[in-house]
Design an enzyme around this catalytic site. Sequence first.
Site: not given
Ligand SMILES: NC(=O)c1ccc[n+]([C@@H]2O[C@H](COP(=O)([O-])OP(=O)(O)OC[C@H]3O[C@@H](n4cnc5c(N)ncnc54)[C@H](OP(=O)(O)O)[C@@H]3O)[C@@H](O)[C@H]2O)c1
Length: 267
Positions: A50, A235, A185
């Site tokens: 990352y 959150n 999300l």
């Molecule tokens: N193991 C794996 O293969 C894998 C794959 C993907 C992800 N992950 C892990 O899971 C975590 C979360 O998944 P993700 O980053 O893919 O997506 P997510 O958490 O589903 O979504 C993140 C997005 O949602 C926005 N957001 C956050 N809180 C919000 C709210 N209250 N209202 C509106 N929008 C909001 C964020 O904006 P801002 O950032 O601008 O606040 C960002 O654009 C990752 O960061 C990572 O640590 C693991």
Amino acid sequence: MDLTSRVQLHTGNEMPVMGLGTWQLTTNTAETVARALELRYPMIDTSGDYGTQPGIGEGIRRHGARRSDFYLVTKVEETDDAYEATKKNLEELGLDHADLMLIHRPPSSGPGDELWRGLIRARDDGLTRDIGVSNYSSDLIDALIEATGEVPVVNQIEWSPFGHDMALKHHSDANGIVLQAYSPLTRASRLDDHRLRDIGEKHGKSPAQVLIRWNLQRGTVPLPKANRKEHLEENIDVFGFALDEDDLRTLEDLNEHYSSLGTLPYV
Ligand SMILES: NC(=O)c1ccc[n+]([C@@H]2O[C@H](COP(=O)([O-])OP(=O)(O)OC[C@H]3O[C@@H](n4cnc5c(N)ncnc54)[C@H](OP(=O)(O)O)[C@@H]3O)[C@@H](O)[C@H]2O)c1
């Protein structure tokens, strides 16, 4: 349930019920992590690929958190030497141990028993308290257990009302494996769904808070990522309300195996 609540792992160790995701949290990482710790986020999820580990380490030091104040999850890649990659991750973080090390993805051939043996060694040497996998199907988990006799404590997968698989959840429960929900999300792509909005309005909560709460009530562990301060605050403000049975049924019905990656890798 509150921010100090814990889920029991089959090793006897405990893990927080939610955490902060840090994929793409490459802008102001240290500041955001320090703020999250201030807000009492109990867990941080990262990975060797990352690019956020040095910033996370800096954020932890800036905040002055004690090691027992936070639970740290990181991952090795499918092409890594798992033992050496664990040491490298810890160096980048400036920590002497992780709480949970995961295989980020299964390798293209087989369940990854070599990687798993590397993580078992890292655990036995005290570099991590527990070990698990990510993006694994039930079949791959069975194959890993069969090859090594060691059951992962966690499978970290994409998981939301719009995309999940109850057969995998039942398989995980039967093996004592906890599911961590990534992209809980939907990477903000489904937050304007009117059914989600309606449930939120009923409770005076946002669509994002409904998605996080759905995980908490279903026993899966959400890892929402947020750069923005207002998102970080929103959150974790999810412990003062509860979804009712009607809400939960409506949310289950949203399932269309949606994946921000294109397809759910574990189905
Ligand atoms: N193991 C794996 O293969 C894998 C794959 C993907 C992800 N992950 C892990 O899971 C975590 C979360 O998944 P993700 O980053 O893919 O997506 P997510 O958490 O589903 O979504 C993140 C997005 O949602 C926005 N957001 C956050 N809180 C919000 C709210 N209250 N209202 C509106 N929008 C909001 C964020 O904006 P801002 O950032 O601008 O606040 C960002 O654009 C990752 O960061 C990572 O640590 C693991």
